[in-house]
Design a protein around this motif. Sequence first.
Motif, PDB file in Angstrom:
ATOM      1  N   ILE A 150       0.808  -1.213   0.000  1.00 36.17           N
ATOM      2  CA  ILE A 150       0.000   0.000   0.000  1.00 36.17           C
ATOM      3  C   ILE A 150       0.843   1.267   0.000  1.00 36.17           C
ATOM      4  N   ASP A 151       2.043   1.238   0.617  1.00 36.73           N
ATOM      5  CA  ASP A 151       2.889   2.424   0.599  1.00 36.73           C
ATOM      6  C   ASP A 151       3.276   2.782  -0.829  1.00 36.73           C
ATOM      7  N   ALA A 152       3.576   1.754  -1.641  1.00 36.82           N
ATOM      8  CA  ALA A 152       3.925   1.998  -3.042  1.00 36.82           C
ATOM      9  C   ALA A 152       2.709   2.452  -3.847  1.00 36.82           C
ATOM     10  N   THR A 153       1.551   1.879  -3.538  1.00 37.21           N
ATOM     11  CA  THR A 153       0.313   2.305  -4.204  1.00 37.21           C
ATOM     12  C   THR A 153       0.023   3.771  -3.885  1.00 37.21           C
TER      13      THR A 153
ATOM     14  N   ALA B 232      -2.641  11.269  -0.744  1.00 38.39           N
ATOM     15  CA  ALA B 232      -2.650  10.005  -1.483  1.00 38.39           C
ATOM     16  C   ALA B 232      -2.984   8.830  -0.576  1.00 38.39           C
ATOM     17  N   GLY B 233      -2.480   8.872   0.657  1.00 38.24           N
ATOM     18  CA  GLY B 233      -2.760   7.790   1.593  1.00 38.24           C
ATOM     19  C   GLY B 233      -4.231   7.705   1.958  1.00 38.24           C
TER      20      GLY B 233
ATOM     21  N   ILE C 280       5.100  -4.488   3.118  1.00 38.12           N
ATOM     22  CA  ILE C 280       6.348  -4.890   3.766  1.00 38.12           C
ATOM     23  C   ILE C 280       7.391  -3.837   3.422  1.00 38.12           C
ATOM     24  N   LEU C 281       8.028  -3.299   4.449  1.00 36.80           N
ATOM     25  CA  LEU C 281       9.047  -2.272   4.280  1.00 36.80           C
ATOM     26  C   LEU C 281      10.400  -2.823   4.685  1.00 36.80           C
ATOM     27  N   VAL C 282      11.418  -2.525   3.886  1.00 35.72           N
ATOM     28  CA  VAL C 282      12.795  -2.885   4.206  1.00 35.72           C
ATOM     29  C   VAL C 282      13.580  -1.584   4.277  1.00 35.72           C
ATOM     30  N   ALA C 283      14.184  -1.323   5.443  1.00 34.04           N
ATOM     31  CA  ALA C 283      14.684   0.023   5.694  1.00 34.04           C
ATOM     32  C   ALA C 283      16.139   0.077   6.135  1.00 34.04           C
TER      33      ALA C 283
ATOM     34  N   GLU D 189       2.640  -6.830  -7.040  1.00 35.04           N
ATOM     35  CA  GLU D 189       2.318  -5.701  -6.162  1.00 35.04           C
ATOM     36  C   GLU D 189       3.190  -4.500  -6.513  1.00 35.04           C
ATOM     37  N   GLU D 190       2.662  -3.314  -6.184  1.00 32.15           N
ATOM     38  CA  GLU D 190       3.390  -2.077  -6.416  1.00 32.15           C
ATOM     39  C   GLU D 190       4.650  -2.043  -5.548  1.00 32.15           C
TER      40      GLU D 190
END
Length: 344
Positions: free
Chosen positions: A168-171, A192-193, A222-225, A312-313
């Motif tokens: 969803i973050d990418a979307t 946008a969110g 899923i975030l990779v930081a 997925e985005e």
Amino acid sequence: MEYVCSVVRGGKQQAAETAGDQPRVAVIFNPSKQGVENLRKAITEVAALQGFAEPLWIETTVDDPGKGMAHEARESKVDLVIAAGGDGTVRSVAAGLRDSGLPMGIVPIGTGNLFARNVDIPVNDMRDAVVLAFSGLDRAVDVVVADITRPNGDTETHTSLVMAGIGIDATMISSTNPDLKKRVGWLAYVDAGLRALPASKPYRAYYRTDAGRLHRSKVSTILVANLGYLPGNIELIPDAQLDDGRLDMAVLQPRNFLEWLFIWRKVTWENPVLRKSAIGRQIMDLTGGSRRREIVYSRGRSVDIEIGEGAEEFEIDGDEFGTVVSARFTVDPAALIIRVPSLD
């Protein structure tokens, strides 16, 4: 003051007589950004005061936002590279300077400027950022390497300095209004969110850190930081450090709107405030904050993610990167030298 000025003038005169001995700087800049003329003026003035030769100016292009220009700067044997632009420019220049040992200064003239904010580079004072680029301290930081697979089977490799995400973050980023982003900066992501959240649907993902257990879950993102701070006092991933040789993963898996509110509470209140004190941590324990599973953290040197069905985005450092069916993230420790105000 007169003494200082005479020293500077004398230094410049001596440097002019031995121009070949002067250090050289390459400025890689996005010509589409506002303030380019002010940037040229500030860098030219500060370069002269610092005893540098006339700067080498290299424009980015739509097809190449900075990586090829960084290679050009390296071939020109400069002593310093300054990346002037938004997160996309900074990331691309960093990709070209990776493992070179050549220091990179940053003059943020974008909208989000996520990396600059995380390392305390001034985002509202161009001249201060320019001075820091020339005279700051050198700090070795990690680079995140993302090997992704597209729906058609093509594979690509990209780099990240802040964080990458699938879901969803990418979307949200892909649906951000570009005109609104120019006017209000990172606040455009909030708009946008709010539009993306009601229509979002979780997806089945398989993921693991290092060679650990394979997890299967329905997730929203899923975030990779490498870093975990976002504007608005949002501490998304509190333990992320840009020089620890580790990746930090956050799996967001809310089941309803209420659990989205719990996530919001965690990243805006628990992470930046409560967890920083003993009393705050006790409050978290009493309210069940440490036991909730809407957002789950883990760490490792590598992260593997596979989408269960479909694509997925995908986003990197706040820029959209199309869709993916799988991704492998690894960390390249201390691969980039940046100029910062302090080493704390």
